[in-house]
Design an enzyme around this catalytic site. Structure first.
Site, mmCIF file in Angstrom:
data_model
loop_
_atom_site.group_PDB
_atom_site.id
_atom_site.type_symbol
_atom_site.label_atom_id
_atom_site.label_comp_id
_atom_site.label_asym_id
_atom_site.label_seq_id
_atom_site.Cartn_x
_atom_site.Cartn_y
_atom_site.Cartn_z
ATOM 1 N N ASN A 294 0.828 -1.217 0.000
ATOM 2 C CA ASN A 294 0.000 0.000 0.000
ATOM 3 C C ASN A 294 0.864 1.271 0.000
ATOM 4 O OD1 ASN A 294 1.005 0.104 2.588
ATOM 5 N ND2 ASN A 294 -0.973 0.088 3.626
ATOM 6 N N GLU B 132 1.910 4.225 7.568
ATOM 7 C CA GLU B 132 0.777 3.823 6.741
ATOM 8 C C GLU B 132 0.220 5.030 5.981
ATOM 9 O OE1 GLU B 132 0.292 0.800 6.299
ATOM 10 O OE2 GLU B 132 -0.136 -0.375 8.092
ATOM 11 N N HIS C 96 3.443 1.925 2.028
ATOM 12 C CA HIS C 96 4.030 2.354 3.309
ATOM 13 C C HIS C 96 5.539 2.105 3.313
ATOM 14 C CE1 HIS C 96 3.141 -1.864 5.136
ATOM 15 N NE2 HIS C 96 4.456 -1.744 5.184
HETATM 16 C C1 GLP Z 1 6.657 -4.310 6.807
HETATM 17 C C2 GLP Z 1 7.834 -3.466 7.335
HETATM 18 C C3 GLP Z 1 8.446 -2.608 6.249
HETATM 19 C C4 GLP Z 1 8.651 -3.453 5.003
HETATM 20 C C5 GLP Z 1 7.327 -3.903 4.451
HETATM 21 C C6 GLP Z 1 7.460 -4.815 3.235
HETATM 22 O O1 GLP Z 1 5.418 -3.835 7.125
HETATM 23 N N1 GLP Z 1 7.506 -2.659 8.462
HETATM 24 O O2 GLP Z 1 9.669 -2.071 6.702
HETATM 25 O O3 GLP Z 1 9.309 -2.705 4.012
HETATM 26 O O4 GLP Z 1 6.570 -4.571 5.432
HETATM 27 O O5 GLP Z 1 7.819 -6.106 3.624
HETATM 28 P P1 GLP Z 1 8.154 -7.291 2.646
HETATM 29 O O6 GLP Z 1 9.571 -7.090 2.235
HETATM 30 O O7 GLP Z 1 7.965 -8.523 3.491
HETATM 31 O O8 GLP Z 1 7.206 -7.219 1.514
#
Ligand code: GLP
Length: 259
Positions: free
Chosen positions: A136, A143, A138
């Site tokens: 999304n 968020e 973030h």
């Molecule tokens: C989480 C973390 C972020 C990360 C994101 C994507 O919510 N707080 O720092 O970048 O998810 O994670 P993934 O690499 O597992 O897609």
């Protein structure tokens, strides 16, 4: 933004690890901002391999992680502290006194956020901030509708983010709150390195790089940062309108060169 598009996730990981290693070698007392998430596992595995080969030194490094779940202690298996131990800290020689993590179980999370901001300042600021991106848009746990000037604080997680992170906590529910570096804190890092791989990130990546600046996609704030490099694989790059341009400037993710 420097947009580097690599053929696959292994090549993207290799390119990103090279950027981190070059940063660590370029400073006497590097301050490295670290992220968690699935995208980071291969990056840390590569850095561990480079460490084992004597290509990187973590002894002088100070680290700051981006975020932690509220109410989750460092010894909880789903904590980001545990993730960092399992993927990086337990496998390299690093000074534990220079590892900075947010205490998810701090009795006063607001005070913990303030303490962390002050620790970053006392360390001289973050030299290179490694980032992933949520589907999304973030970054860290900022968020959508996070203030683009925010500092480290408590945020309520969206249901989508809680679902994306459900596996780590199953069968327990994902916490509703996290302490996270703010967007303003991230923008204060001297350099940022955002890594995104896979089709599921293509939409968020396109919005971040080419979309209008706005809190609806917090990662767009990086458009205001002067030294941000985005490392992508082809799938994560697949919705970029100006993809041809990025690939002309940085063929196969190479540095730009004047003729
Ligand atoms: C989480 C973390 C972020 C990360 C994101 C994507 O919510 N707080 O720092 O970048 O998810 O994670 P993934 O690499 O597992 O897609």
């Amino acid at each position: 933004m420097k947009v580097l598009i690599l053929p696959d996730s292994a090549a993207a990981t290799e390119r990103a690890a090279g950027i981190v290693a070059a940063f660590l070698a370029s400073e006497a007392k590097p301050v490295l901002g670290l992220a968690t998430g699935e995208t980071m596992r291969p990056l840390y595995a590569r850095l561990v391999a480079m460490w084992a080969a004597g290509q990187v030194d973590f002894v002088p490094v100070t680290t700051f992680n981006l975020d932690e779940y509220v109410g989750v202690p460092a010894d909880h298996p789903a904590s980001f502290a545990a993730f960092m131990r399992a993927n990086l800290f337990d496998h390299v020689t690093i000074n534990p006194a220079r590892i900075n993590l947010l205490a998810g179980d701090a009795p006063d999370p607001d005070a913990e956020a303030l303490r962390y901001e002050e620790a970053i300042t006392a360390a001289g600021g973050i030299g290179l901030q490694v980032l992933g991106i949520g589907r999304n848009g973030h970054v860290a746990f900022n968020e959508p509708t996070s203030s683009l000037a925010s500092r480290t604080r408590v945020k309520t997680l969206t249901e989508a983010t809680r679902r994306a992170n459900a596996a780590a906590f199953a069968p327990d529910p994902v916490p509703r709150f996290a302490i996270t570096l703010g967007i303003g804190t991230i923008l204060a890092a001297k350099r940022c390195l955002l890594i995104a791989t896979g089709q599921s990130k293509a939409d968020a990546v396109a919005r971040m790089i080419e979309g209008p600046l706005g809190a609806d996609c917090p990662a767009t704030a990086l458009q205001m940062h002067r030294q941000t490099t985005v490392v992508l694989d082809e799938e994560a790059a697949s919705n970029l309108r100006l993809r041809d341009y990025y690939e002309t400037v940085h063929p196969a993710g190479a540095e730009a060169r004047l003729p």
